[in-house]
Design an enzyme around this catalytic site. Structure first.
Site, PDB file in Angstrom:
ATOM      1  N   ASP A  13      28.471  32.927  42.447  1.00 52.41           N
ATOM      2  CA  ASP A  13      27.553  33.713  41.641  1.00 52.41           C
ATOM      3  C   ASP A  13      27.232  32.900  40.387  1.00 52.41           C
ATOM      4  O   ASP A  13      27.945  31.957  40.042  1.00 52.41           O
ATOM      5  CB  ASP A  13      28.231  35.043  41.281  1.00 52.41           C
ATOM      6  N   ASP A  15      25.293  34.356  36.909  1.00 50.60           N
ATOM      7  CA  ASP A  15      25.463  35.085  35.647  1.00 50.60           C
ATOM      8  C   ASP A  15      26.856  35.696  35.543  1.00 50.60           C
ATOM      9  O   ASP A  15      27.281  36.461  36.416  1.00 50.60           O
ATOM     10  CB  ASP A  15      24.427  36.200  35.527  1.00 50.60           C
ATOM     11  N   ASP A 217      31.791  37.998  39.918  1.00 52.65           N
ATOM     12  CA  ASP A 217      32.343  38.860  38.872  1.00 52.65           C
ATOM     13  C   ASP A 217      31.859  40.305  38.958  1.00 52.65           C
ATOM     14  O   ASP A 217      32.300  41.139  38.168  1.00 52.65           O
ATOM     15  CB  ASP A 217      31.979  38.298  37.493  1.00 52.65           C
TER      16      ASP A 217
END
Length: 281
Positions: A13, A15, A217
């Site tokens: 991922d 961001d 996250d």
């Protein structure tokens, strides 16, 4: 020195994971990124970001790998090179599309808005409003607006209405995934489906099995981490989401790229010392 037979294939991922949630910097992860590059282990961006955004990030970070955009909607070959002052690169043909077209998504959202559901999304905003909602600069905001397979929303109604909204989407062959900032409306796709497709594609290319590592996250990373051989949660301001899998799951103690560096350095140490007790599936 390294006796592990299978190479690593990294899916990340962006961001809040490889990129700092506030300033979008990846500098803290440079050590692990450099070692992965030396070993020729691909780092595959698997992100809600658009083609234009990832193409620019590839140039900035120095990545030269295929990448996955808009929450698993499409997989692209390595980004074309562009000059530093070029605002975006030309959109190129994808390797594989899983998601629905944005036109289909926006037509459904228009219908749902007429039915009374309250939300605001990228198609409603000008560049200045995108900047306000994302913290991006003008060039990045323009790149983020160049969407082909998804529509990020800010939900402006109750949780009960949100559940009904998602049910309406699913009955139309669409879905919604909650990311760190937005509720992303897209086709019936996710980062895990895209990981599995590219893993198979890559193994066919190199004629060898690989060990997949995934880092994320947010809730929209769950499918990716469930699909990976090694799953890494990067610390955020929310509690770590729960996975069904219970083995080869790691949690960083640091945020963003510092957590990326922390956990990937650990995985690479285990790999280099033949302590990575896992075989590619």
């Amino acid at each position: 020195m390294n006796q592990t037979k299978q190479p690593l294939l990294i899916f990340t991922d962006m961001d809040g994971t490889l990129l700092d949630h506030n300033n979008y910097s990846w500098d803290a992860a440079n050590g692990a990124l450099n070692e992965l590059a030396e070993k020729q282990f691909p780092v595959i961006c698997n992100t809600s970001k658009t083609f234009a955004e990832v193409a620019q990030l590839h140039q900035d970070i120095g990545l030269d790998c295929p990448f996955i955009v808009e929450n698993g909607s499409a997989i692209y070959p390595p980004a074309p090179k562009c000059s530093n002052n070029q605002e975006s690169v030309a959109h190129s043909k994808n390797l594989h599309q899983i998601g629905s077209s944005r036109q289909t998504i926006l037509q459904k959202l228009s219908t749902l808005r007429q039915q009374g559901f309250k939300f605001s999304g990228f198609s409603d905003w000008n560049n200045e409003q995108i900047i306000q909602h994302t913290g991006l600069n003008l060039t990045q905001a323009k790149q983020s607006a160049q969407r082909y397979y998804s529509e990020p929303l800010i939900w402006q109604d109750t949780d009960e209405q949100k559940l009904k909204f998602i049910q309406h989407l699913q009955s139309s062959g669409l879905t919604a995934l909650q990311g760190g900032r937005f509720l992303s409306v897209q086709g019936q796709c996710n980062k895990g489906l895209a990981l599995n497709w590219y893993k198979n594609y890559y193994e066919n290319q190199i004629k060898q099995k690989v060990i997949t590592v995934a880092l994320g996250d947010s809730e929209n990373d769950i499918a990716m981490l469930e699909a990976a051989d090694i799953s890494i949660w990067i610390k955020s301001n929310k509690a770590f989401p729960q996975l069904q899998k219970t083995t080869q799951v790691y949690h960083s103690s640091k945020f963003g790229p510092a957590g990326w560096q922390e956990t990937m350095a650990h995985i690479l140490h285990l790999y280099n010392t033949n302590q990575l007790n896992i075989q590619a599936q």
